[in-house]
Design a protein around this motif. Structure first.
Motif, PDB file in Angstrom:
ATOM      1  N   ALA A 137      41.319  50.025  57.840  1.00  0.00           N
ATOM      2  CA  ALA A 137      40.147  50.800  57.072  1.00  0.00           C
ATOM      3  C   ALA A 137      40.772  50.917  55.635  1.00  0.00           C
ATOM      4  CB  ALA A 137      39.963  52.067  57.616  1.00  0.00           C
ATOM      5  N   SER A 138      42.103  51.225  55.509  1.00  0.00           N
ATOM      6  CA  SER A 138      42.743  51.233  54.064  1.00  0.00           C
ATOM      7  C   SER A 138      42.796  50.404  53.408  1.00  0.00           C
ATOM      8  CB  SER A 138      44.108  52.143  54.487  1.00  0.00           C
ATOM      9  OG  SER A 138      45.162  51.560  55.247  1.00  0.00           O
ATOM     10  N   TRP A 139      42.981  49.211  54.059  1.00  0.00           N
ATOM     11  CA  TRP A 139      42.761  47.969  53.283  1.00  0.00           C
ATOM     12  C   TRP A 139      41.552  47.047  52.981  1.00  0.00           C
ATOM     13  CZ3 TRP A 139      47.141  47.075  50.146  1.00  0.00           C
ATOM     14  CH2 TRP A 139      48.408  47.900  50.459  1.00  0.00           C
ATOM     15  N   ASP A 140      40.759  47.434  53.821  1.00  0.00           N
ATOM     16  CA  ASP A 140      39.309  46.741  53.872  1.00  0.00           C
ATOM     17  C   ASP A 140      38.682  46.403  52.642  1.00  0.00           C
ATOM     18  OD1 ASP A 140      37.351  45.214  55.270  1.00  0.00           O
ATOM     19  OD2 ASP A 140      36.048  46.962  55.565  1.00  0.00           O
ATOM     20  N   ASN A 141      38.443  45.740  52.182  1.00  0.00           N
ATOM     21  CA  ASN A 141      37.567  45.066  50.841  1.00  0.00           C
ATOM     22  C   ASN A 141      38.277  45.263  49.678  1.00  0.00           C
ATOM     23  OD1 ASN A 141      35.207  44.269  52.488  1.00  0.00           O
ATOM     24  ND2 ASN A 141      34.560  46.359  52.629  1.00  0.00           N
ATOM     25  N   LEU A 142      39.735  45.280  49.693  1.00  0.00           N
ATOM     26  CA  LEU A 142      40.412  45.412  48.712  1.00  0.00           C
ATOM     27  C   LEU A 142      41.319  44.258  47.958  1.00  0.00           C
ATOM     28  CD1 LEU A 142      42.537  48.915  49.405  1.00  0.00           C
ATOM     29  CD2 LEU A 142      40.516  48.208  48.061  1.00  0.00           C
ATOM     30  N   PHE A 143      41.505  43.086  48.959  1.00  0.00           N
ATOM     31  CA  PHE A 143      42.264  41.959  48.421  1.00  0.00           C
ATOM     32  C   PHE A 143      41.567  41.091  47.470  1.00  0.00           C
ATOM     33  CE2 PHE A 143      44.285  42.844  52.938  1.00  0.00           C
ATOM     34  CZ  PHE A 143      45.333  43.518  52.027  1.00  0.00           C
ATOM     35  N   SER A 144      42.347  40.744  46.485  1.00  0.00           N
ATOM     36  CA  SER A 144      41.823  39.739  45.258  1.00  0.00           C
ATOM     37  C   SER A 144      42.517  38.670  44.912  1.00  0.00           C
ATOM     38  CB  SER A 144      41.474  40.609  44.274  1.00  0.00           C
ATOM     39  OG  SER A 144      40.545  41.463  44.395  1.00  0.00           O
ATOM     40  N   SER A 145      43.778  38.498  45.519  1.00  0.00           N
ATOM     41  CA  SER A 145      44.461  37.329  45.399  1.00  0.00           C
ATOM     42  C   SER A 145      45.494  37.436  46.530  1.00  0.00           C
ATOM     43  CB  SER A 145      45.137  37.239  44.115  1.00  0.00           C
ATOM     44  OG  SER A 145      46.103  38.283  43.673  1.00  0.00           O
ATOM     45  N   GLY A 146      46.045  36.091  46.569  1.00  0.00           N
ATOM     46  CA  GLY A 146      47.321  36.134  47.785  1.00  0.00           C
ATOM     47  C   GLY A 146      48.111  34.809  47.838  1.00  0.00           C
ATOM     48  N   LYS A 147      49.296  34.948  48.253  1.00  0.00           N
ATOM     49  CA  LYS A 147      50.173  33.774  48.569  1.00  0.00           C
ATOM     50  C   LYS A 147      50.622  33.676  50.007  1.00  0.00           C
ATOM     51  CE  LYS A 147      52.819  33.371  44.490  1.00  0.00           C
ATOM     52  NZ  LYS A 147      53.995  33.253  43.595  1.00  0.00           N
TER      53      LYS A 147
END
Length: 191
Positions: A137-147
């Protein structure tokens, strides 16, 4: 007290408050690390993992050191954009108990913002696929880039939990998740 004398303490209080709040802020922990622990293996052989929180740290280098049990020792100024598999190889002490970095997700595009680094007991290799069915829940729908790191060269970002909805494949890095930015709910790393 006269009006002119009352203005001096108020002005002094305002100036002190401004100096205190305008001073340099301490670095807030914004680089988090989690260890993926196998919880089951699905029919395709993918390892479905649960996350063990390893904490959040002021610098990316500190999060990498914590997540790897001290095996990754990159220079303090290492940025997410500058970290590559070659840098990791050069700055990692291989031990039997060290966890390996398989990927880092960022809340901003271009590897910016808050980060969450995922560590595992082994890299992605033939037959090793790591799955996170729900980023929480605390990270849901937050990521915008990654490696992706450690041989995890095919990384999938899913719109919904349990690998549903739209999907984006990064090979291994994506500077911008486009229409999935701020809409990622599950992750998969594979060779």
């Amino acid at each position: 007290m006269s009006k002119s004398n009352a203005v001096v303490p108020v002005a002094l209080f305002a100036a002190v408050t401004l100096c205190v709040t305008a001073g340099p802020a301490s670095a807030a922990p914004s680089n988090c690390a989690v260890l993926l622990v196998p919880s089951s293996i699905d029919a395709s052989g993918a390892i479905l993992a649960t996350e063990v929180d390893l904490g959040c740290y002021p610098t990316y280098a500190e999060a990498l050191a914590a997540g790897s049990s001290g095996a990754i020792d990159v220079p303090p100024g290492t940025t997410p954009a500058s970290l590559t598999d070659a840098v990791l190889t050069a700055d990692t002490i291989v031990t039997e108990t060290a966890n390996v970095l398989i990927g880092t997700e960022f809340t901003g595009i271009g590897y910016g913002g808050t980060s969450k680094s995922y560590f595992a007991t082994e890299t992605c290799s033939v037959g090793v696929v790591w799955d996170v069915a729900d980023v929480g829940a605390s990270w849901d729908n937050l990521f915008s880039s990654g490696k992706g790191f450690g041989g995890c060269d095919t990384n999938k970002k899913f719109e919904n939990t349990n690998f549903g909805g739209s999907v984006l494949t990064c090979t291994p890095n994506c500077t911008n998740y486009g229409t999935l930015s701020n809409r990622v709910s599950s992750l998969r790393w594979k060779p």
